[in-house]
Design an enzyme around this catalytic site. Sequence first.
Site, PDB file in Angstrom:
ATOM      1  N   LYS A   1       0.817  -1.217   0.000  1.00 49.42           N
ATOM      2  CA  LYS A   1       0.000   0.000   0.000  1.00 49.42           C
ATOM      3  C   LYS A   1       0.849   1.264   0.000  1.00 49.42           C
ATOM      4  O   LYS A   1       2.036   1.242   0.322  1.00 49.42           O
ATOM      5  CB  LYS A   1      -1.002  -0.041   1.159  1.00 49.42           C
ATOM      6  CG  LYS A   1      -2.116  -1.060   0.851  1.00 49.42           C
ATOM      7  CD  LYS A   1      -3.244  -1.116   1.850  1.00 49.42           C
ATOM      8  CE  LYS A   1      -4.301  -2.130   1.356  1.00 49.42           C
ATOM      9  NZ  LYS A   1      -5.312  -2.429   2.355  1.00 49.42           N
TER      10      LYS A   1
ATOM     11  N   ARG B   1      -3.122 -10.124   4.903  1.00 50.11           N
ATOM     12  CA  ARG B   1      -3.529 -10.258   3.501  1.00 50.11           C
ATOM     13  C   ARG B   1      -2.407  -9.697   2.649  1.00 50.11           C
ATOM     14  O   ARG B   1      -2.104  -8.503   2.725  1.00 50.11           O
ATOM     15  CB  ARG B   1      -4.835  -9.470   3.294  1.00 50.11           C
ATOM     16  CG  ARG B   1      -5.390  -9.517   1.877  1.00 50.11           C
ATOM     17  CD  ARG B   1      -6.668  -8.659   1.806  1.00 50.11           C
ATOM     18  NE  ARG B   1      -7.228  -8.680   0.470  1.00 50.11           N
ATOM     19  CZ  ARG B   1      -6.788  -7.958  -0.541  1.00 50.11           C
ATOM     20  NH1 ARG B   1      -5.778  -7.136  -0.378  1.00 50.11           N
ATOM     21  NH2 ARG B   1      -7.376  -8.048  -1.729  1.00 50.11           N
TER      22      ARG B   1
HETATM   23  N1  PMM Z   1      -7.310  -4.192   0.829  1.00 52.21           N
HETATM   24  C1  PMM Z   1      -7.580  -4.260  -0.494  1.00 52.21           C
HETATM   25  C2  PMM Z   1      -8.595  -5.115  -0.971  1.00 52.21           C
HETATM   26  N2  PMM Z   1      -9.301  -5.900  -0.131  1.00 52.21           N
HETATM   27  N3  PMM Z   1      -9.757  -6.639   2.044  1.00 52.21           N
HETATM   28  C3  PMM Z   1      -9.527  -6.569   3.366  1.00 52.21           C
HETATM   29  N4  PMM Z   1     -10.242  -7.329   4.215  1.00 52.21           N
HETATM   30  N5  PMM Z   1      -8.564  -5.752   3.890  1.00 52.21           N
HETATM   31  C4  PMM Z   1      -7.806  -4.944   3.106  1.00 52.21           C
HETATM   32  O1  PMM Z   1      -6.957  -4.204   3.650  1.00 52.21           O
HETATM   33  C5  PMM Z   1      -8.034  -4.974   1.694  1.00 52.21           C
HETATM   34  C6  PMM Z   1      -9.040  -5.854   1.200  1.00 52.21           C
HETATM   35  C7  PMM Z   1      -6.831  -3.389  -1.433  1.00 52.21           C
HETATM   36  O2  PMM Z   1      -5.674  -3.998  -1.883  1.00 52.21           O
HETATM   37  P1  PMM Z   1      -5.511  -4.695  -3.361  1.00 52.21           P
HETATM   38  O3  PMM Z   1      -6.162  -3.780  -4.351  1.00 52.21           O
HETATM   39  O4  PMM Z   1      -4.085  -4.798  -3.541  1.00 52.21           O
HETATM   40  O5  PMM Z   1      -6.171  -6.034  -3.301  1.00 52.21           O
END
Ligand code: PMM
Length: 285
Positions: free
Chosen positions: A223, A262
């Site tokens: 991020k 994650r």
């Molecule tokens: N961040 C992203 C997408 N989904 N879900 C949860 N539970 N927590 C998060 O911090 C989260 C998520 C954004 O990241 P990406 O676009 O790289 O998947």
Amino acid sequence: MSATYPIVRGLPTLDRCRVMGVVNVTPDSFSDGGAFADADSAVKHGLQLWAEGADLIDVGGESTRPGATRVAPAEEQARVEPVVAALAAAGAMVSIDTMHASTARVALRAGASVVNDVSGGLVDPDLPRVVADAGVPYVVMHWRGHSDHMQERASYTDVVAEVRAALSARLDALVAAGLAAEQIVLDPGIGFAKDAEHNWALLAHLDALLDLGRPLLVGVSRKSFLGALLADDAEPRAVVDRDDATAALSALVAAGGAWCVRVHEVRASADAVRVAARLRTERSS
Ligand code: PMM
């Protein structure tokens, strides 16, 4: 004695933090946008993350990147269904990253075992009902609005107290709506309606959120606040060069009691959570 975690209904107990590997079946996610936009490459990537030690594979069909284009549920379902089905058939445990009840229903039918809702049930009030009926784990993230407007809402007097209060209110509302508390995993929503200072404050005070009595999922992978921290000559660190920092944070938040991290790159975090577990065991002995 090993350190313990609150029980999550429907998942095996583990004496360490879990690792959730990310598969974005999207053309525009900020961290891996376009790399796995077709089903075959998404499945291949998911299987690789599973082989590298992921405990869950999180499949998403709509980018939540700031400013991302919204995707209609039918398009989202067309993207994720074949990927969820193939990964589940191969024996991977799959979570579906969606804010829509109809997509959750399709994914659960295709073999998903967990629902990950970045809106925590605020976008689609039918989604908590689908989760309650299915009895599966539900990741409830702190959310203040869609990605096109969320950074305008990154304003807090005391971010830790306000995120804690909001998650506590969601937990109460979801239990009142028929979910079992044992289905619910909470998530501070790092980077969602938060600037870098807010993210660091939340990461430094996860104990205040753990105090709510539910397990915590933390998503920091690649991020922007990591890009800013590691900036060189005012240029943010490139997205794909943020994995070492991500793994470092995996170790730190796992040592602090997080239940799941994650991440896009699984291997280093799979090691990191094992190191953290060993330390936690030693501390609690
Ligand atoms: N961040 C992203 C997408 N989904 N879900 C949860 N539970 N927590 C998060 O911090 C989260 C998520 C954004 O990241 P990406 O676009 O790289 O998947």
